[in-house]
Design a protein around this motif. Sequence first.
Motif, PDB file in Angstrom:
ATOM      1  N   SER A  12      -8.919 -12.699   2.534  1.00 39.32           N
ATOM      2  CA  SER A  12      -7.431 -12.720   2.210  1.00 39.32           C
ATOM      3  C   SER A  12      -6.991 -10.958   2.546  1.00 39.32           C
ATOM      4  N   THR A  13      -5.813 -10.706   2.977  1.00 37.99           N
ATOM      5  CA  THR A  13      -5.193  -8.872   3.703  1.00 37.99           C
ATOM      6  C   THR A  13      -5.165  -8.579   2.681  1.00 37.99           C
ATOM      7  N   ASN A  14      -4.403  -9.048   1.304  1.00 38.89           N
ATOM      8  CA  ASN A  14      -4.411  -8.577   0.226  1.00 38.89           C
ATOM      9  C   ASN A  14      -5.527  -7.783  -0.677  1.00 38.89           C
ATOM     10  N   GLU A  15      -6.790  -9.043  -0.207  1.00 40.81           N
ATOM     11  CA  GLU A  15      -7.937  -8.548  -0.752  1.00 40.81           C
ATOM     12  C   GLU A  15      -8.498  -6.993  -0.627  1.00 40.81           C
ATOM     13  N   ARG A  16      -9.087  -7.216   0.980  1.00 42.20           N
ATOM     14  CA  ARG A  16      -8.791  -6.484   2.232  1.00 42.20           C
ATOM     15  C   ARG A  16      -8.162  -5.161   1.521  1.00 42.20           C
ATOM     16  N   ALA A  17      -6.727  -5.271   1.577  1.00 48.69           N
ATOM     17  CA  ALA A  17      -6.019  -3.755   0.949  1.00 48.69           C
ATOM     18  C   ALA A  17      -6.549  -3.085   0.174  1.00 48.69           C
ATOM     19  N   ARG A  18      -6.269  -4.161  -0.793  1.00 58.42           N
ATOM     20  CA  ARG A  18      -6.181  -3.526  -2.526  1.00 58.42           C
ATOM     21  C   ARG A  18      -7.924  -3.187  -2.892  1.00 58.42           C
ATOM     22  N   THR A  19      -9.499  -3.222  -1.319  1.00 59.68           N
ATOM     23  CA  THR A  19     -10.581  -2.763  -1.762  1.00 59.68           C
ATOM     24  C   THR A  19      -9.965  -1.333  -0.831  1.00 59.68           C
TER      25      THR A  19
END
Length: 256
Positions: free
Chosen positions: A29-36
């Motif tokens: 998920s790009t949201n998960e990558r951005a969160r990391t």
Amino acid sequence: MQDDEGHAREHPREERLGTPRVHLRSTDSTNERARTLALAGAPHGTLVSADVQTAGRGRHGRSWVAPPRACLLCSLLLRDARQGADGPRASLLPLIVGVAVCDAIGPGARLKWPNDVVLGEGLAKVAGILVEARPQDGWAVLGIGVNVALRVQDLPAELRARAASLGRPASAVEPLLADLLAALAARLGERMAQALERWRALDALRGREIAWGEGGHGSRGVAEGIDDEGRLLVRVAGGGEPVALRAGDVHLSATG
Ligand code: BTN
């Protein structure tokens, strides 16, 4: 150009949206990558995009399904979510992102509260927005998925009836991203009242009968637009003041 404290600034914050950028051929998920990346200290404006997601996230814990290379799939990190002259409050940020997505798509795109981007009288969804924020740490991730070149028949059967596509070629994904970043920069930098006015002009639910609550069968009423907090006002039978619905608290369906 000067910042809030009067220091000289080479590039205003809004010019930096999309830089640095990480593009992934495939990710969960790009949201998960951005969160990391946010947790690791990535700067304001960091963008993560992908050709395909294996665990794309939607609102209300749903998943977001998109065939490879047919959609714009991206997540933008904002730090210190206070933007513009009077800065969007956290609750209004998802609505303002919806306005920017409509700006980028162009005529025909409208908003189904709080921020589904829809086409036509059937309100078929062409874009979805998932804002995941950590206000105590001063960041927000704006996750945006737009069906650019998707063929609706390629979606699982249960999603087809309510989905739409821009029907553009896959080569239109990158230009749309550029338009989206420019629109976000403009909307995040303008006065809140202006963005809300634009949201109201794009309101696809106003005057329509809607249902909310358990499976969309709990309560019904007629949508009357949003208040300055971004709550949806609904006129219910029996008169009195309209009910104000808060995004996140309700699942909505347009019935009329
Ligand atoms: C919705 O339910 O309407 C929100 C959908 C948001 C989907 C986008 S696709 C890019 C970003 N990464 C995710 O996992 N979700 C958002």
